[in-house]
Design a protein around this motif. Structure first.
Motif, PDB file in Angstrom:
ATOM      1  N   ARG A 184       0.809  -1.217   0.000  1.00  0.00           N
ATOM      2  CA  ARG A 184       0.000   0.000   0.000  1.00  0.00           C
ATOM      3  C   ARG A 184       0.847   1.274   0.000  1.00  0.00           C
ATOM      4  NH1 ARG A 184      -2.330   3.606   3.531  1.00  0.00           N
ATOM      5  NH2 ARG A 184      -1.599   2.558   5.413  1.00  0.00           N
ATOM      6  N   ARG A 210       5.875   3.555  -3.308  1.00  0.00           N
ATOM      7  CA  ARG A 210       5.729   4.710  -4.193  1.00  0.00           C
ATOM      8  C   ARG A 210       6.339   4.484  -5.568  1.00  0.00           C
ATOM      9  NH1 ARG A 210       5.286   9.808  -1.607  1.00  0.00           N
ATOM     10  NH2 ARG A 210       4.672   9.564   0.571  1.00  0.00           N
ATOM     11  N   ALA A 253      -7.823   3.805   5.143  1.00  0.00           N
ATOM     12  CA  ALA A 253      -6.612   4.625   5.195  1.00  0.00           C
ATOM     13  C   ALA A 253      -6.655   5.617   4.044  1.00  0.00           C
ATOM     14  CB  ALA A 253      -5.376   3.751   5.080  1.00  0.00           C
ATOM     15  N   GLU A 268      -4.209   8.425   2.095  1.00  0.00           N
ATOM     16  CA  GLU A 268      -2.837   8.899   1.963  1.00  0.00           C
ATOM     17  C   GLU A 268      -2.775   9.869   0.793  1.00  0.00           C
ATOM     18  OE1 GLU A 268       1.536   7.309   0.664  1.00  0.00           O
ATOM     19  OE2 GLU A 268      -0.204   6.051   0.327  1.00  0.00           O
ATOM     20  N   PHE A 269      -2.074  10.991   1.005  1.00  0.00           N
ATOM     21  CA  PHE A 269      -1.904  11.949  -0.090  1.00  0.00           C
ATOM     22  C   PHE A 269      -0.453  11.973  -0.545  1.00  0.00           C
ATOM     23  CE2 PHE A 269      -5.671  13.621   2.079  1.00  0.00           C
ATOM     24  CZ  PHE A 269      -6.539  13.713   1.005  1.00  0.00           C
ATOM     25  N   ARG A 270      -0.252  11.974  -1.850  1.00  0.00           N
ATOM     26  CA  ARG A 270       1.089  12.109  -2.398  1.00  0.00           C
ATOM     27  C   ARG A 270       1.134  13.376  -3.250  1.00  0.00           C
ATOM     28  NH1 ARG A 270       2.296   5.764  -3.981  1.00  0.00           N
ATOM     29  NH2 ARG A 270       1.693   4.961  -1.944  1.00  0.00           N
ATOM     30  N   ALA A 324       6.318  12.876  -4.402  1.00  0.00           N
ATOM     31  CA  ALA A 324       5.438  11.717  -4.550  1.00  0.00           C
ATOM     32  C   ALA A 324       6.222  10.430  -4.776  1.00  0.00           C
ATOM     33  CB  ALA A 324       4.464  11.937  -5.706  1.00  0.00           C
ATOM     34  N   GLY A 372       9.120  10.294  -1.315  1.00  0.00           N
ATOM     35  CA  GLY A 372       8.645  10.533   0.046  1.00  0.00           C
ATOM     36  C   GLY A 372       9.656  11.273   0.896  1.00  0.00           C
TER      37      GLY A 372
END
Lengths: 100, 438
Positions: free
Chosen positions: A79, A82, B334, B336-338, B344, B347
């Motif tokens: 999850r 990236r 959940a 989550e923002f990227r 992005a 991280g």
């Protein structure tokens, strides 16, 4: 100077779902010898956000390549992952400052 | 005795040069070997038991290979059918083969090697951890077959072998090993050839031929102008390998520390690699299981003030939504923002600090059901469109690139195993079936 300016090419890629490997290709033997000395595993591990003791280092003389392999903090495709193929980790190494 | 292996490309579905294939066929190989899969594209394919590549592409390429096989009268084998190598994908390749046999008027004996693992078998096994993950015993599990299982399939006398999950290398190494080739060379050559022409100066041309014998192997690219050099060949050991000298396989490992690479015209000769047998026989397991369902939402920030404060804006929005979502929605979820344009991709490891013209804010919602993920995205929609940076200001409106702003992504799978399973006999975890297509 930045490692990205000193190396001929830097690439990273997933090596199975749980590891990433980064290859630093040097232009020639002289550059390879110099980088083997200047490029510290501690600095590489810090840039990659991985513990030094889990970072494997290989110096491959006949290819003039320094290779680092490290376990992914997040397994591929989970999850919070990236970058599925881990190919952008190379840019973290390219940005490393190498002392003169 | 020399064994000549033709490898059309790194994977079925990726494409290869037809001219190069024709040259490879003219060289009269003893077998045609191609890989059909990998975990390279993530857990989705094993989780769903589906192929990454389009059926039409796979069928078109398989047609070329079936024609080449018929012309040569040698076996054609594919490992890890349909990306993940699950049983369903072996059957998928069987269906394609059946259609083509009919269309081409070929009579064939086909062997199918199945790699799916029932949960009960894995639960009863004494798994050995390779690290990085705690085992989750649910979802789909396959074991990677090696040369022993492929040998059993070839010994049926099959014209075509459709194998489930197996190591990329064993697809290639098996016949040379059966013919008495140097074991280190058989596995090393297989590793060099498993991505096709990636070990040459023209990686996309696909086709390579490898000759295996009692002391080493010789590799040659079939595309005109493509050359294998000691550098391109030895550098391939770096690719997708955590260790550039050691490669683990069922029953042992390959050690290329002492390998020597020598140019022979446009070919490369390799000797000196070693095969080190292990005390017991283990196969690697791969597992993938459903962990939730996702919906994404994308907003674009162009206002320079919001772009400059994008991280702060996302933190405030997240804090606000987290309270609201826990009030309005039950069940686990959940969000989550990227921030595309800032970090992005990397991280908290990102070191760059340039301010871009715009940023994309990608919200990823994971919930127990698709309906719930979609509901939460709908709840987020007006906020990600209008959320103000400070309380006392006019409501901003950001850009939605399309309507609706949210997209259901479907199920999310994660890898569940990084383990090996010991076997008393190599065929204990694999199933072999043969069928004649007339």
């Amino acid at each position: 100077m930045k490692l990205g300016d000193l190396a001929h090419k830097i690439r990273s890629k997933n090596a199975g779902p749980f590891w990433v490997s980064v290859d630093v290709f040097c232009e020639d033997e002289a550059a390879f010898t110099r980088l083997c000395e200047k490029l510290k595993t501690e600095a590489v591990a810090q840039a990659l956000g991985t513990p030094t003791q889990l970072t494997k280092r290989f110096q491959i003389e006949h290819l003039n390549v320094i290779k680092f392999s490290f376990p992914r903090r997040i397994p591929q495709g989970s999850r919070l992952d990236r970058d599925m193929h881990g190919a952008q980790f190379s840019h973290l190494l390219a940005g490393l400052d190498i002392p003169a | 005795m020399r064994t000549r292996v033709l490898i059309p490309s790194g994977v079925l579905g990726l494409g290869f040069s037809r001219e190069a294939l024709a040259r490879g066929v003219a060289a009269k190989p003893d077998i045609i070997c191609i890989d059909g899969g990998s975990t390279d594209s993530g857990p989705f394919y094993l989780g769903t038991g589906t192929s990454k590549y389009a059926r039409a592409t796979c069928k078109a390429e398989w047609r070329q290979l079936m024609i080449a096989r018929a012309a040569l009268g040698v076996p054609l084998v594919i490992g890890s059918c349909g990306t993940c190598g699950a049983d369903a994908m072996v059957d998928w390749m069987m269906e394609i083969t059946r259609e083509l046999a009919k269309e081409l008027g070929q009579s064939l004996k086909v062997a199918r090697l199945y790699s799916d693992q029932p949960l009960e078998r894995v639960k009863a096994a004494e798994l050995r951890a390779l690290g990085g993950i705690n085992p989750t015993l649910r979802g789909n599990i396959v074991a990677l077959a090696g040369a022993e299982q492929m040998q059993a399939a070839l010994e049926t006398g099959a014209d075509i072998v459709l194998a489930g999950r197996m190591t990329d290398t064993a697809v290639i190494s098996t016949l040379p090993l059966m013919a008495g080739a140097h074991k280190g060379a058989a596995w090393h050559g297989a590793k060099i050839g498993e991505c096709g022409a990636l070990c040459s100066t023209n990686p996309t041309s696909g086709v390579v031929i490898i000759d295996f014998d009692e002391s080493g192997f010789t590799v040659e690219a079939m595309e005109e102008g493509a050359t294998c050099t000691p550098h391109t060949v030895s550098a391939h050991m770096l690719y997708e390998n955590a260790d550039p000298f050691i490669l683990h396989e069922p029953g042992g490992h390959l050690d290329v520390t002492q390998a020597r690479y020598a140019a022979q015209g446009r070919r490369v000769r390799v000797e000196g690699s070693a095969w080190v047998p292990s005390p017991d026989y283990c196969v690697k397991l791969e597992g993938a299981a459903l962990v939730g369902f996702q919906t994404t939402v994308l907003a674009l920030l162009r206002d320079p003030r919001y772009v400059a404060h994008a991280q702060e804006w996302v933190s405030k929005l997240s804090a606000f939504l987290s309270v609201q979502i826990s009030e309005h929605f039950s069940g686990e979820s959940a969000v989550e923002f990227r921030i595309i344009g800032l970090n992005a991709t990397l991280g908290d490891l990102e070191t760059g600090d340039a301010i871009p013209n715009e940023v994309g804010v990608l919200g990823i919602i994971t919930a127990e059901t698709q309906a719930q993920a979609s509901e939460i995205a709908k709840f987020i929609n007006p906020h990600i469109l209008h959320f103000p940076l400070t309380k006392n200001e006019e409501l901003p409106t950001f850009a939605f690139p399309y309507s609706p702003a949210q997209t259901d992504r479907g199920p999310l799978y994660e890898f569940t195993l990084n383990h090996v399973m010991p076997l008393a006999h190599p065929m204990d975890a694999f199933r072999l079936e043969t069928e004649v297509l007339a």
